[in-house]
Scaffold this active site. Structure first.
Site, PDB file in Angstrom:
ATOM      1  N   GLU A 174       0.823  -1.208   0.000  1.00 55.66           N
ATOM      2  CA  GLU A 174       0.000   0.000   0.000  1.00 55.66           C
ATOM      3  C   GLU A 174       0.863   1.266   0.000  1.00 55.66           C
ATOM      4  OE1 GLU A 174      -3.028   0.052  -0.512  1.00 55.66           O
ATOM      5  OE2 GLU A 174      -3.824   1.966   0.162  1.00 55.66           O
ATOM      6  N   ASP A 175       1.952   1.252   0.730  1.00 56.01           N
ATOM      7  CA  ASP A 175       2.665   2.507   0.976  1.00 56.01           C
ATOM      8  C   ASP A 175       4.046   2.627   0.344  1.00 56.01           C
ATOM      9  OD1 ASP A 175       0.538   3.340   2.416  1.00 56.01           O
ATOM     10  OD2 ASP A 175       1.362   2.793   4.376  1.00 56.01           O
TER      11      ASP A 175
END
Ligand code: MN
Length: 716
Positions: A76-77
């Site tokens: 996600e990051d």
């Protein structure tokens, strides 16, 4: 920060067979992926997945789950991809990381949705491996522990609210008492700091009796039990501010006594020891009536087991005591996570393969009272549901198999009625698409659109079904009325009169109808014949009427005009199930010369003029109707034409036949072998075509192929 070696040591304590290499690789991969990112606290970002992994070791989960915790934010990051995770760590960890990532995205799209219960169900439903949910809870716990570093008060509040409404109850649902309490208290501090302060102040006051009161009571309880030969460990603690506050809120009381703020736990060896210890405690201290509960013989639905009692105990204090075995204690603290204990490698494996739902149902199996039973059924029910989102993030619960049309009607009837298309997860999708959990559905609407009768074939919700049916019925009435009016107009012309609502009005009584509209509908539907109407409205016109009809029936067979006579009723919008049907015997196509036969209750059936079955109606000319095609040149509608093909029995001839049909843009909708011999095969083929010309082209092309013996169009 937890050091790499410490983390492995933590896992080794409960799992001597820990895969060190796996944890080392996950540690390094995550650290590199997060690189120089920092948290709101100013800490390196990597400290977060590491702390989450630490929480996961507190829950004593397997090394796969610990690795998942380390990697949970990389997709996600960071620029890391799921493919990379799978390549390096295998499909199991990739799936777990993917699950956590999806749950996190869900969070972003929905904010503080009020539909907390549905949301909790969605989270459960999406966590097809319970370990996904456990990592997610650990993630949330660490984010809550560091919540105060977030500067935006709105955001802090939203996260705290979500924790209180969704994650704490979820933790409770799967029996994780310790995490539930910590989440609640952290959220409570954010959401109601004032209340918490007053609870803390009150606690301070009540503690005046001595800071070591808890310890003194623990020691005395242990001594009392030992004097009767029962060895036990006694744990004492103050209740958390939030649970005290809740009690005050719910019972509308203030807390006065230490019993309201302290809880003691007596941990013993076996189930039998629990009852022995209870006997000793009740023997030594006076029991407070109506406070005793036996959750050993009747466990709570989340598998919680213990004996509860309240006594006037040591130091003359009213105290609450919970008596349980070590095993019961672990389950109470860790919930489902306790199932991953490492007694034997085989057991571990089988537990891994458990689907989360089986675990939950096991827990729920213990349900005994009506409320718990209801909970149980609710959970089973939601297995048949899917949860989808509107673009605004509203959650819509639908039965499994639901389509965008069901979604549209669930939002609002008007939305359903004006649906023309749908985007599922940002992409245009057919309206019959089956929706899945977590799908975001955007309905494309047009004011000019009306529900399509074909929707009846795939909608699953009652609301959508009845709305479409209601619309179709209205439509049908309108079409019957239009048809009936056209039939009557023509019949009136034969009598030399003009049709008007007023003229019909004279015969309403005789026709047992309430309005001219109803007469039109009944004629269109074939319930009343044109003759009956004429006779009711214009008595004495009988003879002329009959004469007119005879000439009409005769005219059909002689007609050379494919468009029908001037008075022909135009046939368009051939909606299945409505006032006009195409006969199954002759499969009329646009361009064919046609005739309509009025059938009671069915409206008009269209036959080709040379259809053999028309013989059956030759004695009832009043049912014949002059009709003509009125087809829009641009129309993309297809109609089914039927052909009979006799094929030479040799390799490749079937292929030749289908190729010819396809090359001529005919779509085969049905194909049946009706006859076979050593030399030939005979097929009956239904082909979707635009009109009769299209079908003729296909027939001609087939005849041109050497493999085709005979090709004929089938009618009647
Ligand atoms: Mn995270």
């Amino acid at each position: 920060m937890i050091r790499q070696a410490d983390l492995i040591e933590r896992v080794r304590k409960y799992d001597p067979g820990v895969d060190e290499d796996l944890l080392n690789r996950a540690y390094v991969f995550s650290m590199k992926a997060h690189g120089s990112q920092v948290r709101a606290s100013g800490d390196p970002y990597f400290s977060h997945p590491l702390e989450v992994a630490g929480i996961v070791t507190d829950l004593r989960l397997d090394d796969t789950t610990v690795a998942t915790a380390l990697l949970h934010d990389t997709v996600e990051d960071t620029i890391a991809t799921l493919d990379q995770i799978e390549a390096r760590f295998g499909p199991e960890i990739a799936q777990l990381v993917d699950g956590v990532t999806k749950l996190s995205r869900l969070e972003l799209t929905t904010g503080g949705s009020p539909q907390a219960e549905n949301f909790r169900k969605l989270l459960l439903a999406m966590s097809n491996d319970l370990r996904v949910l456990l990592v997610k809870l650990a993630d949330r716990l660490h984010n809550m522990r560091t919540l105060s570093f977030i500067r935006d008060p709105e955001k802090r509040r939203r996260i705290a609210h979500e924790t209180m409404e969704i994650y704490a109850p979820l933790a409770e649902r799967i029996g994780m008492q310790a995490i539930k309490e910590e989440l609640q208290n952290l959220a409570f501090a954010e959401l109601n700091a004032e209340a918490r302060k007053s609870v803390l102040a009150r606690l301070e006051y009540l503690r005046m009796g001595g800071a070591d009161l808890v310890t003194r009571i623990c020691e005395e309880l242990e001594r009392t039990l030992a004097s009767e030969g029962q060895s036990a460990t006694v744990l004492g603690r103050e209740k958390r501010p939030y649970s005290i506050w809740r009690k005050m809120e719910q019972k509308n009381i203030s807390f006065e006594q230490l019993a309201d703020i302290m809880a003691f736990r007596i941990i013993v060896g076996t189930d039998a020891d629990c009852y022995r210890a209870l006997g000793i405690v009740h023997g030594a201290y006076r029991m407070v009536p109506n406070r005793f509960k036996d959750y050993i013989s009747t466990p709570k639905r989340n598998n919680y087991r213990s004996l509860h009692t309240t006594v006037i105990g040591p130091e003359k204090q009213r105290i609450e005591v919970q008596i349980r075995t070590r095993n019961m204690h672990e389950i109470a603290e860790l919930g489902v996570a306790a199932h991953w204990t490492y007694k034997s490698p085989g057991a571990e494996k089988s537990i891994r393969e458990y689907r989360w739902i089986r675990e939950l149902l096991d827990i729920l199996d213990q349900a005994s009272d009506p409320e718990e039973f209801l909970e149980h059924t609710k959970l089973e029910m939601f297995q048949d549901q899917v949860f989808c989102f509107s673009p605004k993030g509203d959650l819509i619960a639908l039965p499994r198999g639901a389509t965008p049309v069901d979604f549209a009607y669930a939002v609002h009837t008007d939305v359903g009625d004006t649906t023309v298309g749908a985007k599922v997860n940002g992409r245009i999708a057919p309206l019959r698409t089956e929706l899945h959990n977590g799908d975001q559905v955007e309905i494309i609407r047009s004011k000019a659109q009306t529900p399509s009768p074909t929707w009846q074939g795939f909608v699953v919700t009652g609301k959508a079904r009845s709305a479409v049916r209601r619309f179709v019925r209205n439509q049908e009435r309108t079409q019957f009325a239009d048809l009936g009016r056209a039939i009557l107009e023509r019949a009136f012309e034969h009598t030399g009169r003009e049709l008007s609502d007023k003229a019909i009005g004279n015969g309403l009584k005789k026709l047992a109808a309430k309005s001219a509209q109803e007469v039109f509908e009944k004629v269109g539907e074939g319930v009343l014949t044109a003759r009956e109407v004429i006779e009711a409205v214009l008595p004495g016109e009988k003879a002329a009427w009959r004469l007119g009809l005879r000439s009409l029936a005769g005219a059909f067979s002689r007609s050379r005009n494919p468009k029908g006579g001037d008075r022909a009723i135009p046939i368009r919008g051939l909606i299945p199930g409505m006032a006009v049907h195409l006969a199954n015997c002759c499969h009329p196509l646009p361009g064919d010369r046609i005739v309509g036969i009025v059938t009671e209750g069915k409206g008009v059936t269209i036959h080709t003029i040379d259809c053999e079955s028309l013989e059956n109606y030759s004695s009832s000319p009043e049912n014949w109707l002059d009709v003509a095609w009125s087809v829009d040149e641009e129309s993309t509608d297809f109609h089914v034409g039927r052909i009979d093909v006799i094929l030479t029995n040799e390799p490749g001839s079937l292929n030749a036949m289908t190729t010819v049909i396809a090359r001529n843009l005919g779509n085969i909708s049905n194909l049946k072998i009706t006859n076979r011999s050593p030399e030939t095969f005979e097929f009956l083929i239904d082909v979707e075509v635009k009109d009769v010309k299209h079908l003729s082209n296909i027939v001609a092309a087939l005849r041109a192929d050497p493999s085709m013996h005979t090709v004929t169009r089938v009618r009647g």
